[in-house]
Design an enzyme around this catalytic site. Sequence first.
Site, PDB file in Angstrom:
ATOM      1  N   ASN A 174      -3.179   7.179  -3.840  1.00  0.00           N
ATOM      2  CA  ASN A 174      -1.779   6.756  -3.694  1.00  0.00           C
ATOM      3  C   ASN A 174      -1.036   6.945  -5.013  1.00  0.00           C
ATOM      4  OD1 ASN A 174      -3.422   4.592  -4.593  1.00  0.00           O
ATOM      5  ND2 ASN A 174      -1.937   3.071  -3.931  1.00  0.00           N
ATOM      6  N   ILE A 175       0.241   7.274  -4.887  1.00  0.00           N
ATOM      7  CA  ILE A 175       1.083   7.586  -6.047  1.00  0.00           C
ATOM      8  C   ILE A 175       2.381   6.806  -5.890  1.00  0.00           C
ATOM      9  CG2 ILE A 175       2.218   9.428  -7.354  1.00  0.00           C
ATOM     10  CD1 ILE A 175       0.242  11.400  -5.857  1.00  0.00           C
TER      11      ILE A 175
ATOM     12  N   GLU B 286      -3.843   8.705   1.922  1.00  0.00           N
ATOM     13  CA  GLU B 286      -4.155   9.533   3.088  1.00  0.00           C
ATOM     14  C   GLU B 286      -3.193  10.702   3.193  1.00  0.00           C
ATOM     15  OE1 GLU B 286      -3.687   6.292   2.786  1.00  0.00           O
ATOM     16  OE2 GLU B 286      -4.362   5.205   4.565  1.00  0.00           O
TER      17      GLU B 286
HETATM   18  N1  THU Z   1      -1.283   2.491   0.558  1.00  0.00           N
HETATM   19  C1  THU Z   1      -2.016   3.629   0.801  1.00  0.00           C
HETATM   20  O1  THU Z   1      -2.276   4.422  -0.104  1.00  0.00           O
HETATM   21  N2  THU Z   1      -2.462   3.843   2.067  1.00  0.00           N
HETATM   22  C2  THU Z   1      -2.194   3.023   3.127  1.00  0.00           C
HETATM   23  O2  THU Z   1      -2.434   3.406   4.259  1.00  0.00           O
HETATM   24  C3  THU Z   1      -1.629   1.704   2.884  1.00  0.00           C
HETATM   25  C4  THU Z   1      -0.924   1.536   1.576  1.00  0.00           C
HETATM   26  C5  THU Z   1      -0.781   2.257  -0.801  1.00  0.00           C
HETATM   27  C6  THU Z   1       0.694   2.434  -0.953  1.00  0.00           C
HETATM   28  C7  THU Z   1       0.982   1.556  -2.155  1.00  0.00           C
HETATM   29  O3  THU Z   1       0.780   2.324  -3.328  1.00  0.00           O
HETATM   30  C8  THU Z   1      -0.083   0.472  -2.102  1.00  0.00           C
HETATM   31  O4  THU Z   1      -1.069   0.955  -1.205  1.00  0.00           O
HETATM   32  C9  THU Z   1       0.444  -0.857  -1.620  1.00  0.00           C
HETATM   33  O5  THU Z   1       1.121  -0.731  -0.425  1.00  0.00           O
END
Ligand code: THU
Length: 139
Positions: free
Chosen positions: A45-46, A58
Amino acid sequence: MDKKLAEEMIELAIGQLQYSYTPYSGFKVGAALLTKDGKFYTGCNIENAAFTPTNCAERTAFFKAVSEGEREFRAICIVGGKDGILTEYAAPCGVCRQVMMEFCDPETFQIILATGKEQYEIFTLKELLPQGFGPTNLA
Ligand code: THU
């Protein structure tokens, strides 16, 4: 999906946690996506100061793969937790489930949620997105 492959994907997803960019939530997510012909694409995640441009792990993996020409996928493994500590399963958000719906067969695409190499569960996309709207609805 055999145990060895699941474990390999879990290791790849955990390996992505170190790249996760999360100055705002501290919630680190890693993903490993497997194509039908056996290639892996990883993602983290970024986050972004403007919040809405934040990209989930994802979708990072999917967009890396699709942008390289991949269109057929077999499975994705997702791990995540506050400060990168894996205590609970990090299930994909609704937007990520919808992106999976665009490229994956909901009956067969497998979503591996894990907290470690020995602790995981596998769901189909259909189980996590029942009655999903996808490309076939527009055919
Ligand atoms: N996040 C993800 O990377 N995948 C998900 O399916 C749920 C949420 C991340 C986004 C954000 O950086 C952090 O988790 C908190 O929401």
